[in-house]
Write a protein that holds these residues in place. Structure first.
Motif, PDB file in Angstrom:
ATOM      1  N   ILE B  70       0.689  -1.373  -0.022  1.00  0.00           N
ATOM      2  CA  ILE B  70      -0.098   0.080   0.055  1.00  0.00           C
ATOM      3  C   ILE B  70       0.910   1.195   0.097  1.00  0.00           C
ATOM      4  CG2 ILE B  70      -1.767   1.327   1.253  1.00  0.00           C
ATOM      5  CD1 ILE B  70      -2.677  -1.444   2.264  1.00  0.00           C
ATOM      6  N   GLY B  71       2.016   1.383   0.721  1.00  0.00           N
ATOM      7  CA  GLY B  71       2.906   2.309   0.621  1.00  0.00           C
ATOM      8  C   GLY B  71       3.246   2.754  -0.359  1.00  0.00           C
ATOM      9  N   LEU B  74       0.937   4.301  -2.895  1.00  0.00           N
ATOM     10  CA  LEU B  74       0.777   5.826  -2.370  1.00  0.00           C
ATOM     11  C   LEU B  74       1.962   6.449  -3.118  1.00  0.00           C
ATOM     12  CD1 LEU B  74      -0.476   5.183   1.432  1.00  0.00           C
ATOM     13  CD2 LEU B  74      -1.814   6.543  -0.462  1.00  0.00           C
ATOM     14  N   GLU B  93      -6.298  -6.878   7.789  1.00  0.00           N
ATOM     15  CA  GLU B  93      -6.492  -5.607   8.469  1.00  0.00           C
ATOM     16  C   GLU B  93      -6.081  -4.675   7.595  1.00  0.00           C
ATOM     17  OE1 GLU B  93      -2.986  -4.887  10.915  1.00  0.00           O
ATOM     18  OE2 GLU B  93      -4.313  -3.841  12.404  1.00  0.00           O
ATOM     19  N   ASN B  94      -4.848  -4.967   6.677  1.00  0.00           N
ATOM     20  CA  ASN B  94      -4.566  -3.634   5.732  1.00  0.00           C
ATOM     21  C   ASN B  94      -5.245  -3.868   4.471  1.00  0.00           C
ATOM     22  OD1 ASN B  94      -2.743  -2.416   7.634  1.00  0.00           O
ATOM     23  ND2 ASN B  94      -0.957  -3.723   7.011  1.00  0.00           N
ATOM     24  N   TYR B  97      -7.788  -1.284   5.032  1.00  0.00           N
ATOM     25  CA  TYR B  97      -7.049   0.183   4.908  1.00  0.00           C
ATOM     26  C   TYR B  97      -7.048   0.660   3.551  1.00  0.00           C
ATOM     27  CZ  TYR B  97      -3.818   3.949   5.844  1.00  0.00           C
ATOM     28  OH  TYR B  97      -3.506   5.073   5.783  1.00  0.00           O
ATOM     29  N   MET B 224       2.719  10.414  -3.348  1.00  0.00           N
ATOM     30  CA  MET B 224       3.364  10.923  -2.678  1.00  0.00           C
ATOM     31  C   MET B 224       4.786  11.598  -3.024  1.00  0.00           C
ATOM     32  SD  MET B 224       2.669   9.324   1.188  1.00  0.00           S
ATOM     33  CE  MET B 224       1.218   9.752   1.789  1.00  0.00           C
ATOM     34  N   ARG B 229       0.639  17.632  -1.575  1.00  0.00           N
ATOM     35  CA  ARG B 229       0.675  17.106  -0.231  1.00  0.00           C
ATOM     36  C   ARG B 229      -0.791  17.154   0.481  1.00  0.00           C
ATOM     37  NH1 ARG B 229       4.137  21.579  -0.379  1.00  0.00           N
ATOM     38  NH2 ARG B 229       2.596  22.607   0.877  1.00  0.00           N
ATOM     39  N   HIS B 230      -1.127  15.930   0.838  1.00  0.00           N
ATOM     40  CA  HIS B 230      -2.372  15.641   1.350  1.00  0.00           C
ATOM     41  C   HIS B 230      -2.434  14.656   2.413  1.00  0.00           C
ATOM     42  CE1 HIS B 230      -2.229  12.646  -1.789  1.00  0.00           C
ATOM     43  NE2 HIS B 230      -3.054  11.905  -0.878  1.00  0.00           N
ATOM     44  N   HIS B 231      -3.435  14.339   3.182  1.00  0.00           N
ATOM     45  CA  HIS B 231      -3.579  13.292   4.283  1.00  0.00           C
ATOM     46  C   HIS B 231      -4.198  12.234   3.977  1.00  0.00           C
ATOM     47  CE1 HIS B 231      -3.217  12.210   8.586  1.00  0.00           C
ATOM     48  NE2 HIS B 231      -4.595  12.190   8.623  1.00  0.00           N
ATOM     49  N   VAL B 232      -3.588  11.187   4.268  1.00  0.00           N
ATOM     50  CA  VAL B 232      -4.214   9.814   4.173  1.00  0.00           C
ATOM     51  C   VAL B 232      -4.472   9.108   5.433  1.00  0.00           C
ATOM     52  CG1 VAL B 232      -3.963   7.516   2.931  1.00  0.00           C
ATOM     53  CG2 VAL B 232      -3.103   9.452   1.777  1.00  0.00           C
ATOM     54  N   THR B 233      -5.747   8.689   5.561  1.00  0.00           N
ATOM     55  CA  THR B 233      -6.083   7.997   6.909  1.00  0.00           C
ATOM     56  C   THR B 233      -7.053   6.887   6.885  1.00  0.00           C
ATOM     57  OG1 THR B 233      -6.993   8.472   9.217  1.00  0.00           O
ATOM     58  CG2 THR B 233      -7.757   9.964   7.569  1.00  0.00           C
ATOM     59  N   LEU B 235      -9.189   6.538   9.227  1.00  0.00           N
ATOM     60  CA  LEU B 235     -10.465   6.997   9.837  1.00  0.00           C
ATOM     61  C   LEU B 235     -11.496   7.356   8.554  1.00  0.00           C
ATOM     62  CD1 LEU B 235      -9.017   9.078  12.451  1.00  0.00           C
ATOM     63  CD2 LEU B 235     -10.325   7.454  12.912  1.00  0.00           C
ATOM     64  N   PHE B 242      -9.494  14.495   5.680  1.00  0.00           N
ATOM     65  CA  PHE B 242      -9.013  14.623   6.952  1.00  0.00           C
ATOM     66  C   PHE B 242     -10.465  13.906   7.596  1.00  0.00           C
ATOM     67  CE2 PHE B 242      -6.644  18.626   5.708  1.00  0.00           C
ATOM     68  CZ  PHE B 242      -5.617  18.062   6.179  1.00  0.00           C
ATOM     69  N   PRO B 243     -10.239  13.279   8.946  1.00  0.00           N
ATOM     70  CA  PRO B 243     -10.976  12.711   9.582  1.00  0.00           C
ATOM     71  C   PRO B 243     -12.498  13.684  10.034  1.00  0.00           C
ATOM     72  CG  PRO B 243      -8.963  12.330  10.796  1.00  0.00           C
ATOM     73  CD  PRO B 243      -8.820  13.548   9.677  1.00  0.00           C
TER      74      PRO B 243
END
Ligand SMILES: Cc1ncc(C[n+]2csc(CCOP(=O)(O)OP(=O)(O)O)c2C)c(N)n1
Lengths: 276, 380
Positions: B70-71, B74, B93-94, B97, B224, B229-233, B235, B242-243
């Motif tokens: 996954i990394g 990304l 689990e992943n 994700y 990436m 630039r952004h956020h990956v979560t 959640l 963003f959450p």
């Protein structure tokens, strides 16, 4: 005119998007984040070239607040994602932040293997000696004899020494600092990020809410004083781990060795493979 | 220089063909952990990827393998891992994700007998519903299956293409028989292979919203390091990544995950038909059992029994419309499987009184033979 610190805040924080943050007043995580930002500023790295990854926990929320390529992964797995990112694009500076439970309980195996493999990553482990986010359960670094919500009579297990574990597992650079010794922390993080190879910076931090309150240190000042009084600088002798509430522990650089990192080694593999 | 394999003929086993298919699809990163009967995929990737400037890494387990995959994705590199049941369990689990963060990747599960360590060297199809529902939470999923060496190559390419196009993890189910059978196979010329790449943003970085809805329900994906630039979560998140805890945003986000797959049913639901036009009875099969079924149908035809076969390449989203059409036409269908009836369950679910659904199951580690299926067809 902005003060230096205000400028840094504007440059690095997602101030208009993600605040207020989730951390309790007085939490050590903010000091860690400040130290990280100052280290990155001094290293003059481009924000586009930084990947900041975390696992799950209070520490896991840290990447949300900073303007890098940020990644909030699964509990304990930050280093595995970081490994894939770094291998896919070695020009990125990949930094992972983890809690003590995150890095050494559920993620313990990934941690020692990342150290052994010596891929050029920086692992920051915030050791607050407790599972913060889930409400103060015992972690692998909760000292023997301490109270927690899952050791209400006293913790009968012994604490991992994270930095010493990293040295034994083969990390190129290992240091331990505290959130009390903030000036030193800036430098340790700077060195860790700059080092080619796997670097570990363990940061002793205060969770007065979930740990301190149950162990006669219910406010940040008392906990910071505890850090101040128990941390001793690394001399040439052997290092002392933070494994009990009474004993002193060592801070400073515990290992700094040079060996080829995984990316360098893999370049040689490609040459061999392509020679046919 | 790496050897040129395209256009050349090889005697390959299914696992090796999968590795070649992945490379042809543009896969340049593989992380895995050894396990029978999937190890040959890792082994071939460890040899082939460095030849094409790709990267292979053996991780400490299957959790980390999928994390690394996954990394890498990304960071913009097409990535894959391969395992068998015990490792597939660890990957759940992943896998979730990858679903919630919409990261393209391919996960191969070469099925062996289970549960637990089960039957490491015997074929089975016991992980079909795990592939559908293994990770927690409501999520759509694409699950493909392979029945031959040539499909090991071509379906892996399809898996990568769907994964890139829809931004979802794609699971490919193989089994021990397909994985270890050797067949002659000519690796197609590179320009004859259709390769799809994810759509990347073309707006200025300050306008980029990594999870913003659009008509396809698939937002462009920035790598990436590319300036976005952004956020990956993991959640549940808003359009910025963003959450969020806002019910309207949560529902819109999760419904989009389903919608993007539903929109693509036409191309995602792949089936192959054999002698179906005038069939009065039909076999519904997948994986190595589909090979036996193909033979059984030919045997039945030679005896004057009007039998046909639908081979399910796509198991999920379940190709309901194709199956229902065959059910309308046939007086009975047979679903032979090396499990206690995981796809026959799906067949029964979509059969609203149209036909009779029979099942035939083996869970003794043995492949279902053509004769067995033929005998079942004679009874129908
Ligand atoms: C697989 C899994 N198990 C359990 C949890 C619940 N969980 C969330 S945070 C956490 C512990 C966090 O403690 P630590 O890693 O020390 O970080 P801190 O919160 O103290 O920063 C746990 C157990 C989870 N999210 N995922």
């Amino acid at each position: 005119m902005f003060s230096g610190m205000t400028e840094l805040r504007h440059k690095y924080l997602r101030h208009h998007k993600k605040f207020p943050h989730v951390w309790c007043p007085g939490c050590g995580n903010g000091i860690v984040l400040g130290a990280l930002i100052r280290a990155i500023e001094r290293l003059n790295l481009e924000k586009d070239d930084i990947v900041f990854a975390s696992g799950i926990g209070c520490s896991g929320r840290m990447p949300t607040y900073v303007d890098f390529n940020t990644l909030h992964t699964t509990h304990g797995r930050a280093l595995t994602f970081a490994t894939g990112i770094k291998l896919a694009n070695p020009s990125l500076n990949v930094i992972a932040v983890m809690g003590d439970g995150d890095a050494t309980a559920i993620g313990g195996n990934h941690f020692i293997h990342a150290a052994r493999r010596n891929l050029d990553l920086t692992a920051i482990i915030i050791n607050n000696q407790i599972y913060g986010m889930t409400g103060g359960q015992a972690s692998p670094t909760t000292p023997y004899g301490a109270q927690s919500t899952t050791s209400p009579f006293s913790n009968i297990e012994h604490a991992f020494s994270i930095a010493e574990l990293a040295v034994a597992a083969g990390a190129s650079f290992v240091a331990r600092g505290t959130v009390y010794h903030a000036a030193q922390l800036d430098k340790l993080l700077e060195k860790g990020i700059n080092k080619i190879g796997f670097s570990v910076v363990e940061i002793m931090s205060n969770c007065h809410v979930q740990f301190g309150r149950r162990n006669q240190m219910g406010d940040p000042v008392t906990m910071l004083n505890w850090l101040k009084e128990h941390a001793v600088s690394k001399d040439n002798g052997s290092s002392m781990p933070p494994d009990s509430l009474d004993a002193k522990f060592t801070i400073g650089i515990l290992a700094d060795t040079d060996k080829p990192d995984y990316i360098e080694e893999y370049k040689k593999i490609r040459l061999k493979a392509q020679r046919g | 220089m790496a050897p040129e394999l395209n256009g050349k003929k090889f005697l390959l086993q299914g696992n090796e063909a999968m590795a070649e298919g992945a490379i042809a699809a543009g896969c340049r990163f593989f992380a895995g952990y050894p396990i029978t009967p999937a190890s040959e995929i890792s082994e071939r990737m460890s040899y082939r990827l460095p030849q094409v400037d790709g990267t292979f890494i053996q991780m400490e387990d299957e959790i980390s393998s999928l994390g690394a995959v996954i990394g890498a994705s990304l960071a913009g590199v097409k990535s894959m891992t391969a395992t068998s049941g015990p490792g597939f369990s660890l990957m759940q689990e992943n896998l979730g994700y990858a679903c919630i963060t919409e990261v393209p990747c391919v996960v191969v599960n070469v099925m062996r007998g289970g549960p637990s360590t089960g039957l490491p060297t015997s074929p089975a199809q016991g992980d079909v519903l795990q592939a559908r529902w293994g990770t927690h939470g409501d999520h759509p999923v694409i699950v493909l299956s392979v029945s031959s060496v040539s499909e090991c190559f071509s379906i892996i390419v399809t898996a990568f293409n769907l994964s890139e196009k829809y931004r979802v993890p794609v699971v490919v189910l193989s089994d021990e028989v397909v994985a270890h059978s050797r067949e002659t196979f000519t690796i197609p010329a590179a320009d004859s292979i259709e390769v799809v790449d994810r759509i990347v943003p073309n707006v200025p970085p300050e306008w980029y919203k990594p999870y913003e809805d659009n008509s396809r329900g698939v937002p462009p994906m920035a790598a990436m390091g590319d300036g976005y630039r952004h956020h990956v979560t993991g959640l549940v998140h808003d359009a910025h990544g963003f959450p969020t805890e806002r019910p309207d945003e949560i529902e819109a986000f999760l419904k989009r995950q389903f919608r993007k797959i539903t929109n693509g049913f036409f191309e995602i639901q792949i089936t192959k038909k054999f002698n179906i036009e005038d069939a009065e009875i039909a076999v519904i099969a997948y994986g190595s059992v589909a090979r036996s079924a193909h033979r059984a149908v030919a045997m039945a035809r030679s005896q004057g029994i009007k039998a046909g076969l639908i081979q399910l390449v796509t198991l999920f989203p379940f190709p309901k419309s194709t199956v229902v059409n065959v059910m309308r036409q046939c007086k009975a269908v047979l679903v032979p499987e090396m499990n206690m009836g995981q796809i026959s369950r799906e067949a029964k679910r979509v059969n609203t009184g149209l036909t009779k659904v029979f099942k035939y199951n083996r869970i003794d580690g043995q492949l279902i033979s053509p004769v067995e299926i033929f005998e079942e067809l004679q009874k129908m």
